[in-house]
Design a protein around this motif. Structure first.
Motif, PDB file in Angstrom:
ATOM      1  N   ASN A 113      80.797  55.556 -22.869  1.00 58.85           N
ATOM      2  CA  ASN A 113      79.970  54.535 -22.217  1.00 58.85           C
ATOM      3  C   ASN A 113      80.434  54.325 -20.780  1.00 58.85           C
ATOM      4  O   ASN A 113      80.974  53.267 -20.450  1.00 58.85           O
ATOM      5  CB  ASN A 113      80.077  53.203 -22.982  1.00 58.85           C
ATOM      6  CG  ASN A 113      79.695  53.338 -24.430  1.00 58.85           C
ATOM      7  OD1 ASN A 113      78.537  53.544 -24.754  1.00 58.85           O
ATOM      8  ND2 ASN A 113      80.677  53.246 -25.308  1.00 58.85           N
ATOM      9  N   PRO A 114      80.234  55.307 -19.899  1.00 55.19           N
ATOM     10  CA  PRO A 114      80.754  55.183 -18.529  1.00 55.19           C
ATOM     11  C   PRO A 114      80.137  54.028 -17.741  1.00 55.19           C
ATOM     12  O   PRO A 114      80.707  53.601 -16.735  1.00 55.19           O
ATOM     13  CB  PRO A 114      80.422  56.538 -17.891  1.00 55.19           C
ATOM     14  CG  PRO A 114      79.389  57.154 -18.751  1.00 55.19           C
ATOM     15  CD  PRO A 114      79.542  56.566 -20.116  1.00 55.19           C
ATOM     16  N   GLU A 115      79.012  53.495 -18.216  1.00 51.83           N
ATOM     17  CA  GLU A 115      78.384  52.365 -17.531  1.00 51.83           C
ATOM     18  C   GLU A 115      79.072  51.040 -17.866  1.00 51.83           C
ATOM     19  O   GLU A 115      78.853  50.037 -17.197  1.00 51.83           O
ATOM     20  CB  GLU A 115      76.887  52.293 -17.883  1.00 51.83           C
ATOM     21  CG  GLU A 115      76.581  51.839 -19.298  1.00 51.83           C
ATOM     22  CD  GLU A 115      76.843  52.883 -20.400  1.00 51.83           C
ATOM     23  OE1 GLU A 115      76.718  52.513 -21.575  1.00 51.83           O
ATOM     24  OE2 GLU A 115      77.173  54.038 -20.083  1.00 51.83           O
ATOM     25  N   ARG A 116      79.905  51.040 -18.892  1.00 51.29           N
ATOM     26  CA  ARG A 116      80.647  49.834 -19.271  1.00 51.29           C
ATOM     27  C   ARG A 116      82.057  49.911 -18.705  1.00 51.29           C
ATOM     28  O   ARG A 116      82.571  50.993 -18.451  1.00 51.29           O
ATOM     29  CB  ARG A 116      80.712  49.687 -20.796  1.00 51.29           C
ATOM     30  CG  ARG A 116      79.340  49.484 -21.409  1.00 51.29           C
ATOM     31  CD  ARG A 116      79.411  49.403 -22.914  1.00 51.29           C
ATOM     32  NE  ARG A 116      79.981  48.126 -23.322  1.00 51.29           N
ATOM     33  CZ  ARG A 116      80.614  47.935 -24.492  1.00 51.29           C
ATOM     34  NH1 ARG A 116      80.743  48.927 -25.342  1.00 51.29           N
ATOM     35  NH2 ARG A 116      81.096  46.760 -24.794  1.00 51.29           N
ATOM     36  N   ARG A 117      82.672  48.766 -18.524  1.00 56.43           N
ATOM     37  CA  ARG A 117      84.019  48.715 -17.955  1.00 56.43           C
ATOM     38  C   ARG A 117      84.947  47.993 -18.923  1.00 56.43           C
ATOM     39  O   ARG A 117      84.700  46.852 -19.307  1.00 56.43           O
ATOM     40  CB  ARG A 117      83.988  47.994 -16.600  1.00 56.43           C
ATOM     41  CG  ARG A 117      85.276  48.084 -15.848  1.00 56.43           C
ATOM     42  CD  ARG A 117      85.082  47.670 -14.414  1.00 56.43           C
ATOM     43  NE  ARG A 117      86.343  47.771 -13.692  1.00 56.43           N
ATOM     44  CZ  ARG A 117      86.505  47.388 -12.453  1.00 56.43           C
ATOM     45  NH1 ARG A 117      85.483  46.878 -11.783  1.00 56.43           N
ATOM     46  NH2 ARG A 117      87.675  47.493 -11.870  1.00 56.43           N
ATOM     47  N   ASP A 132      78.914  44.316 -20.545  1.00 55.77           N
ATOM     48  CA  ASP A 132      79.136  45.403 -19.589  1.00 55.77           C
ATOM     49  C   ASP A 132      80.595  45.478 -19.158  1.00 55.77           C
ATOM     50  O   ASP A 132      81.122  46.561 -18.934  1.00 55.77           O
ATOM     51  CB  ASP A 132      78.255  45.218 -18.353  1.00 55.77           C
ATOM     52  CG  ASP A 132      76.783  45.409 -18.673  1.00 55.77           C
ATOM     53  OD1 ASP A 132      76.467  46.160 -19.617  1.00 55.77           O
ATOM     54  OD2 ASP A 132      75.948  44.803 -17.974  1.00 55.77           O
ATOM     55  N   ASP A 170      83.105  52.372 -12.438  1.00 55.79           N
ATOM     56  CA  ASP A 170      83.236  51.341 -11.416  1.00 55.79           C
ATOM     57  C   ASP A 170      84.712  50.975 -11.267  1.00 55.79           C
ATOM     58  O   ASP A 170      85.387  50.636 -12.239  1.00 55.79           O
ATOM     59  CB  ASP A 170      82.425  50.117 -11.822  1.00 55.79           C
ATOM     60  CG  ASP A 170      82.413  49.032 -10.763  1.00 55.79           C
ATOM     61  OD1 ASP A 170      82.952  49.260  -9.657  1.00 55.79           O
ATOM     62  OD2 ASP A 170      81.859  47.951 -11.032  1.00 55.79           O
TER      63      ASP A 170
END
Length: 189
Positions: A71-75, A41, A2
């Motif tokens: 962890n590509p879903e975390r930023r 997240d 993201d």
């Protein structure tokens, strides 16, 4: 990943708060707070530093790189506050450019790695050559590591590696708005 620009409210309560010299004590504190943010997240890491050990900065940065890839879903987001000098800028370089933010008036300082070493040459000549070569190899390797960091820092910006290499020996200071204009960070909050 993201890359949507974050609203200032995302920075209200950073998960990791660090200030002071970049050293092994900071690394321990970073790891402790980072582990406590395992369920978040968006993990904002706020830093203010006048610099320190570039290898410790790289260790912290490698933790960011590793977790970003795993962890590509975390930023994972960098927030620089007041002063981000030297090793602090090295640490910032491990964050994707859309995840770099500075507070108003913050200054970045970019410089070359420094060495403080005396070379004492004494003994049989072949041993002397080995000592001199070992020091030369240390310097050459440090330059490669330094330039890798510079390349990471400028990725996605209008700053060239030649510009950094020209300005870094004399300590290059950039105010937050200039860093934004040049594309080194996402935004100033």
């Amino acid at each position: 990943m993201d890359t949507t620009p974050l609203d200032p409210t995302a920075f209200r309560s950073p998960a990791v708060l660090l200030s002071g010299p970049v050293d092994y004590d900071m690394y321990k504190e970073f790891r402790r707070q980072f582990a406590e943010a395992a369920e978040r997240d968006i993990v904002v890491i706020e830093l203010s530093t006048l610099g320190g050990d570039p290898e410790v900065a790289r260790m912290m940065g490698e933790d960011i790189r590793y977790h970003t890839e795993m962890n590509p879903e975390r930023r994972f987001v960098f927030l620089g506050k007041a002063a981000i000098y030297s090793a602090g800028t090295t640490f910032m370089s491990f964050f994707a450019r859309p995840n770099r933010y500075l507070t108003r008036g913050t200054r970045l300082m970019i410089h070359e790695r420094k060495m403080d070493k005396q070379l004492h040459v004494q003994g049989p000549l072949t041993t002397c050559i080995a000592a001199v070569k070992a020091t030369l190899h240390e310097i050459e390797c440090s330059i490669v590591i330094q330039n890798e960091g510079f390349s990471n820092l400028i990725q996605g910006s209008d700053v060239t590696l030649n510009e950094v290499l020209e300005k870094a020996p004399a300590n290059w200071y950039l105010e937050a708005e200039e860093a934004k204009r040049r594309g080194l960070i996402e935004a100033v909050i």
